[in-house]
Design an enzyme around this catalytic site. Structure first.
Site, PDB file in Angstrom:
ATOM      1  N   ASN A 181       0.797  -1.232   0.000  1.00 48.35           N
ATOM      2  CA  ASN A 181       0.000   0.000   0.000  1.00 48.35           C
ATOM      3  C   ASN A 181       0.831   1.284   0.000  1.00 48.35           C
ATOM      4  O   ASN A 181       0.401   2.295  -0.528  1.00 48.35           O
ATOM      5  CB  ASN A 181      -0.998  -0.008   1.162  1.00 48.35           C
ATOM      6  CG  ASN A 181      -0.341  -0.170   2.495  1.00 48.35           C
ATOM      7  OD1 ASN A 181       0.828  -0.558   2.578  1.00 48.35           O
ATOM      8  ND2 ASN A 181      -1.067   0.122   3.554  1.00 48.35           N
ATOM      9  N   THR A 219       0.757 -13.431   7.934  1.00 47.13           N
ATOM     10  CA  THR A 219       2.156 -13.412   7.492  1.00 47.13           C
ATOM     11  C   THR A 219       3.060 -13.064   8.674  1.00 47.13           C
ATOM     12  O   THR A 219       4.123 -13.661   8.855  1.00 47.13           O
ATOM     13  CB  THR A 219       2.365 -12.386   6.353  1.00 47.13           C
ATOM     14  OG1 THR A 219       1.475 -12.719   5.294  1.00 47.13           O
ATOM     15  CG2 THR A 219       3.775 -12.396   5.824  1.00 47.13           C
ATOM     16  N   GLU A 227       4.750  -4.741  11.900  1.00 45.09           N
ATOM     17  CA  GLU A 227       3.699  -3.739  11.678  1.00 45.09           C
ATOM     18  C   GLU A 227       2.587  -4.442  10.926  1.00 45.09           C
ATOM     19  O   GLU A 227       2.687  -4.646   9.716  1.00 45.09           O
ATOM     20  CB  GLU A 227       4.255  -2.575  10.850  1.00 45.09           C
ATOM     21  CG  GLU A 227       5.278  -1.722  11.560  1.00 45.09           C
ATOM     22  CD  GLU A 227       4.713  -0.969  12.747  1.00 45.09           C
ATOM     23  OE1 GLU A 227       3.482  -0.959  12.936  1.00 45.09           O
ATOM     24  OE2 GLU A 227       5.508  -0.383  13.488  1.00 45.09           O
ATOM     25  N   CYS A 285      -3.453   0.291   6.984  1.00 49.20           N
ATOM     26  CA  CYS A 285      -3.523  -0.627   8.131  1.00 49.20           C
ATOM     27  C   CYS A 285      -4.211  -0.008   9.346  1.00 49.20           C
ATOM     28  O   CYS A 285      -4.923  -0.678  10.077  1.00 49.20           O
ATOM     29  CB  CYS A 285      -2.119  -1.046   8.509  1.00 49.20           C
ATOM     30  SG  CYS A 285      -1.029   0.367   8.711  1.00 49.20           S
ATOM     31  N   GLU A 342       7.753   1.813  14.747  1.00 52.11           N
ATOM     32  CA  GLU A 342       8.508   2.507  13.717  1.00 52.11           C
ATOM     33  C   GLU A 342       8.458   3.997  14.025  1.00 52.11           C
ATOM     34  O   GLU A 342       7.644   4.465  14.822  1.00 52.11           O
ATOM     35  CB  GLU A 342       7.910   2.218  12.331  1.00 52.11           C
ATOM     36  CG  GLU A 342       8.071   0.746  11.973  1.00 52.11           C
ATOM     37  CD  GLU A 342       7.967   0.436  10.494  1.00 52.11           C
ATOM     38  OE1 GLU A 342       6.889   0.647   9.925  1.00 52.11           O
ATOM     39  OE2 GLU A 342       8.968  -0.027   9.915  1.00 52.11           O
TER      40      GLU A 342
HETATM   41  P1  NDP Z   1       1.031  -9.721   3.263  1.00 50.46           P
HETATM   42  O1  NDP Z   1       1.086 -10.131   4.685  1.00 50.46           O
HETATM   43  O2  NDP Z   1       0.363 -10.604   2.297  1.00 50.46           O
HETATM   44  O3  NDP Z   1       2.526  -9.522   2.701  1.00 50.46           O
HETATM   45  C1  NDP Z   1       3.451  -8.650   3.322  1.00 50.46           C
HETATM   46  C2  NDP Z   1       4.833  -8.938   2.767  1.00 50.46           C
HETATM   47  O4  NDP Z   1       5.303 -10.191   3.277  1.00 50.46           O
HETATM   48  C3  NDP Z   1       4.885  -9.058   1.244  1.00 50.46           C
HETATM   49  O5  NDP Z   1       6.087  -8.503   0.769  1.00 50.46           O
HETATM   50  C4  NDP Z   1       4.839 -10.557   1.048  1.00 50.46           C
HETATM   51  O6  NDP Z   1       5.325 -10.957  -0.193  1.00 50.46           O
HETATM   52  C5  NDP Z   1       5.712 -11.020   2.211  1.00 50.46           C
HETATM   53  N1  NDP Z   1       5.537 -12.411   2.620  1.00 50.46           N
HETATM   54  C6  NDP Z   1       4.456 -13.208   2.464  1.00 50.46           C
HETATM   55  N2  NDP Z   1       4.678 -14.424   3.035  1.00 50.46           N
HETATM   56  C7  NDP Z   1       5.919 -14.381   3.574  1.00 50.46           C
HETATM   57  C8  NDP Z   1       6.722 -15.311   4.313  1.00 50.46           C
HETATM   58  N3  NDP Z   1       6.283 -16.527   4.634  1.00 50.46           N
HETATM   59  N4  NDP Z   1       7.948 -14.929   4.720  1.00 50.46           N
HETATM   60  C9  NDP Z   1       8.413 -13.682   4.437  1.00 50.46           C
HETATM   61  N5  NDP Z   1       7.709 -12.762   3.744  1.00 50.46           N
HETATM   62  C10 NDP Z   1       6.481 -13.100   3.322  1.00 50.46           C
HETATM   63  O7  NDP Z   1       0.427  -8.256   3.275  1.00 50.46           O
HETATM   64  P2  NDP Z   1      -0.043  -7.370   2.038  1.00 50.46           P
HETATM   65  O8  NDP Z   1       1.120  -7.079   1.158  1.00 50.46           O
HETATM   66  O9  NDP Z   1      -1.259  -7.994   1.446  1.00 50.46           O
HETATM   67  O10 NDP Z   1      -0.429  -6.004   2.764  1.00 50.46           O
HETATM   68  C11 NDP Z   1      -1.629  -5.813   3.420  1.00 50.46           C
HETATM   69  C12 NDP Z   1      -1.469  -6.065   4.908  1.00 50.46           C
HETATM   70  O11 NDP Z   1      -0.411  -5.273   5.431  1.00 50.46           O
HETATM   71  C13 NDP Z   1      -2.707  -5.682   5.692  1.00 50.46           C
HETATM   72  O12 NDP Z   1      -2.995  -6.657   6.655  1.00 50.46           O
HETATM   73  C14 NDP Z   1      -2.290  -4.400   6.379  1.00 50.46           C
HETATM   74  O13 NDP Z   1      -2.986  -4.121   7.541  1.00 50.46           O
HETATM   75  C15 NDP Z   1      -0.834  -4.620   6.621  1.00 50.46           C
HETATM   76  N6  NDP Z   1      -0.163  -3.339   6.772  1.00 50.46           N
HETATM   77  C16 NDP Z   1       0.280  -2.954   8.017  1.00 50.46           C
HETATM   78  C17 NDP Z   1       0.868  -1.719   8.207  1.00 50.46           C
HETATM   79  C18 NDP Z   1       1.398  -1.307   9.543  1.00 50.46           C
HETATM   80  O14 NDP Z   1       2.271  -0.453   9.576  1.00 50.46           O
HETATM   81  N7  NDP Z   1       0.926  -1.829  10.655  1.00 50.46           N
HETATM   82  C19 NDP Z   1       0.985  -0.756   7.098  1.00 50.46           C
HETATM   83  C20 NDP Z   1       0.526  -1.281   5.842  1.00 50.46           C
HETATM   84  C21 NDP Z   1      -0.044  -2.522   5.707  1.00 50.46           C
HETATM   85  P3  NDP Z   1       4.268 -11.007  -1.420  1.00 50.46           P
HETATM   86  O15 NDP Z   1       3.675  -9.665  -1.565  1.00 50.46           O
HETATM   87  O16 NDP Z   1       5.060 -11.341  -2.609  1.00 50.46           O
HETATM   88  O17 NDP Z   1       3.262 -12.054  -1.043  1.00 50.46           O
END
Ligand code: NDP
Length: 483
Positions: free
Chosen positions: A152, A231, A249, A283, A457
């Site tokens: 995002n 994740t 996060e 998020c 952060e």
């Molecule tokens: P995901 O949890 O699907 O993915 C996050 C990242 O982790 C991606 O780069 C993903 O790769 C990677 N990943 C997935 N599986 C693994 C693994 N087993 N080991 C290591 N890395 C892995 O989240 P989204 O990208 O769909 O983002 C949305 C989510 O992020 C929402 O739940 C949102 O709330 C949260 N978020 C939290 C924030 C915060 O600061 N608290 C801010 C922004 C978002 P890939 O994309 O290739 O699957």
């Protein structure tokens, strides 16, 4: 393809390609057009990046903190100078409106680099007097850190992780989300232009498997993930297996509470910002809007009127205030939640459907009469879907607001200052707001409690998560041993 980077990865100060990795098409969410192709990092690429980071970190840690800081502040200035170009790329990468990306993405990344660049020279240990003897503490970097980003805020997330990590003398390997792989490469390029030694900040593309490989490598001392709770649990467990430091996060289902004395226009504004900015893909969004039943009708009326003023369209146009969802997959997830909201009996006030046009657009959607047990009130949707719930009593709404596994953010709208602080004090959340929503200045700690994460952060707090203290006892007299 209009946004094809020079190569997929950025390692040891230069672009690197390995077409043996799976091809990842980069899609413009507003049209479905393919913008670029990158390749997932193969084991050889991951090895190259980690080896470069481990080597570079040893030298980077020897730099004086102020010299390190100077590189970061220089990078911040370059980002500001190139804000327009970086904002356009962010808009292509994510589909977010240019009116947002011009003010919230590269600029937020620059804020972080500037802030931690300035802080670098202030990072010290302390002297602890013990009579004749004393202890001194030394703040040391952790070593090689891995950053993993969500889709995002690709520029902001890369900078929020890199800035404190690099200020403390660490090196980083950053893996963007496969959905938005373009922006972090630009940050890597700019850091080199600003004077960062090669290898200190590297970008490796890939899916979850690449992330998992990075997380489990024994050379890595710290993992910072921005992503979903499922994740986060996997990554935290993998990091724990080797006792690595973590920052998590994660997601949220945050409450926003609007009391009967609230300024309605401000509360509606907060609800719009906290649900529809970035098409709701934030998020910390306040997706459970608890509105006192005495003002509910007035609140819903203004919300519907103001939501109708949203300009949904091509995110590259200045006037657009709502862009598409980041991907078809995310759009389908959100549409599924909207269907559940309808079938479980929530009352649709506006939106509630996909727009009949190219791209992955969903109209801003408001459900009223939502109850705590409905799916749309329990699960993170990550789209432009607001759930409005009624309440009558302060104690009751606090208990209901806390009745979730998440704890990222919370907001209160009221003119009663005592009530504002009393209620915020009882809400289980890391980042809270009074008569506002979703402000995230770099000076303030950002992060969640409960399932929403660990660590913080931004702010001085982030330093604690990218450094460790060594304590050194100094004896001035003789050692008294028992024999
Ligand atoms: P995901 O949890 O699907 O993915 C996050 C990242 O982790 C991606 O780069 C993903 O790769 C990677 N990943 C997935 N599986 C693994 C693994 N087993 N080991 C290591 N890395 C892995 O989240 P989204 O990208 O769909 O983002 C949305 C989510 O992020 C929402 O739940 C949102 O709330 C949260 N978020 C939290 C924030 C915060 O600061 N608290 C801010 C922004 C978002 P890939 O994309 O290739 O699957």
């Amino acid at each position: 393809m209009i946004a094809q980077p020079k190569a997929s990865h950025f390692i040891n100060g230069t672009y690197v390609e390995d077409t043996a990795g799976d091809a990842i098409p980069v899609i413009f969410a507003a049209t479905g057009e393919q913008l670029a192709t990158v390749h997932a990092g193969t084991p050889a690429i991951v090895e190259q990046a980690l080896a470069a980071a481990a080597e570079a970190q040893k030298e980077w840690a020897k730099w004086s903190p102020r010299d390190r800081g100077r590189v970061l502040t220089r990078a911040a200035q370059i980002i500001r100078d190139r804000n327009e170009e970086l904002s356009q790329l962010e808009t292509l990468d994510t589909g977010k409106p240019i009116q947002e990306t011009r003010v919230a993405d590269a600029t937020s990344g620059a804020d972080a680099l500037e802030y931690f660049g300035g802080l670098a020279g202030t990072l010290t240990g302390e002297h602890i007097p013990l009579g004749e003897d004393w202890v001194y503490t030394v703040r040391e970097p952790l070593g090689v850190c891995v950053g993993i980003g969500a889709w995002n805020y690709p520029t902001q997330i890369a900078c929020w992780k890199a800035a404190p990590a690099l200020a403390c003398g660490n090196a980083m390997v950053f893996k963007p989300s496969e959905t938005t792989p373009l922006c972090a490469l630009k940050i890597a390029e700019i850091l080199i232009e600003a004077g960062l030694p090669k290898g200190v900040f590297n970008v490796v593309q890939g899916m979850g498997a690449t992330g998992a490989q990075l997380v489990s490598d024994p050379r890595v001392e710290k993992v910072s993930l921005t992503g979903s709770v499922p994740t986060g649990k996997k990554v935290y467990a993998a990091a724990a297996a080797e006792m690595k430091h973590v920052t998590m996060e994660l997601g949220g289902k945050s409450p926003m509470i609007v009391f009967e004395d609230a300024d309605i226009e401000n509360a509606v504004g907060g609800a719009i910002l906290g649900n529809f900015y970035s098409s709701g893909q934030i998020c910390s969004n306040g997706t459970r809007v608890f509105v006192h039943s005495a003002i509910k009708d007035k609140f819903l009326k203004r919300l519907a009127e103001r939501s109708a003023q949203a300009i949904i369209g091509d995110p590259r146009e200045d006037a657009t205030s709502i862009g598409p969802m980041v991907s078809e997959t995310q759009m389908d997830i959100v549409l599924d939640y909207i269907a559940k909201g309808k079938s479980e009996g929530a009352r649709l006030i506006c939106g509630g459907e996909r727009l009949d046009r190219d791209g992955f657009f969903i109209a801003p959607t408001v459900f009223a009469d939502v109850t705590d047990d409905m799916t749309i009130a329990r699960e993170e949707i990550f789209g432009p879907v607001m759930a409005v719930l009624d309440f009558d009593d302060e104690a009751e709404v606090i208990a209901r607001a806390n009745g979730t596994e998440f704890g990222l953010s919370a907001g209160v709208f009221t003119k009663d200052i005592q009530r504002a602080h009393r209620v915020i004090g009882q809400l289980q959340a890391g980042s809270c707001f009074i008569n506002s929503y979703n402000d995230a200045p770099v000076e303030a700690p950002f992060g969640g409690v409960k399932a929403s994460g660990v660590g913080r952060e931004n702010s001085k707090q982030a330093i604690e998560h990218y450094s460790q203290m060594k304590s050194v006892y100094v004896r001035m007299g003789d050692v008294e041993a028992p024999f």
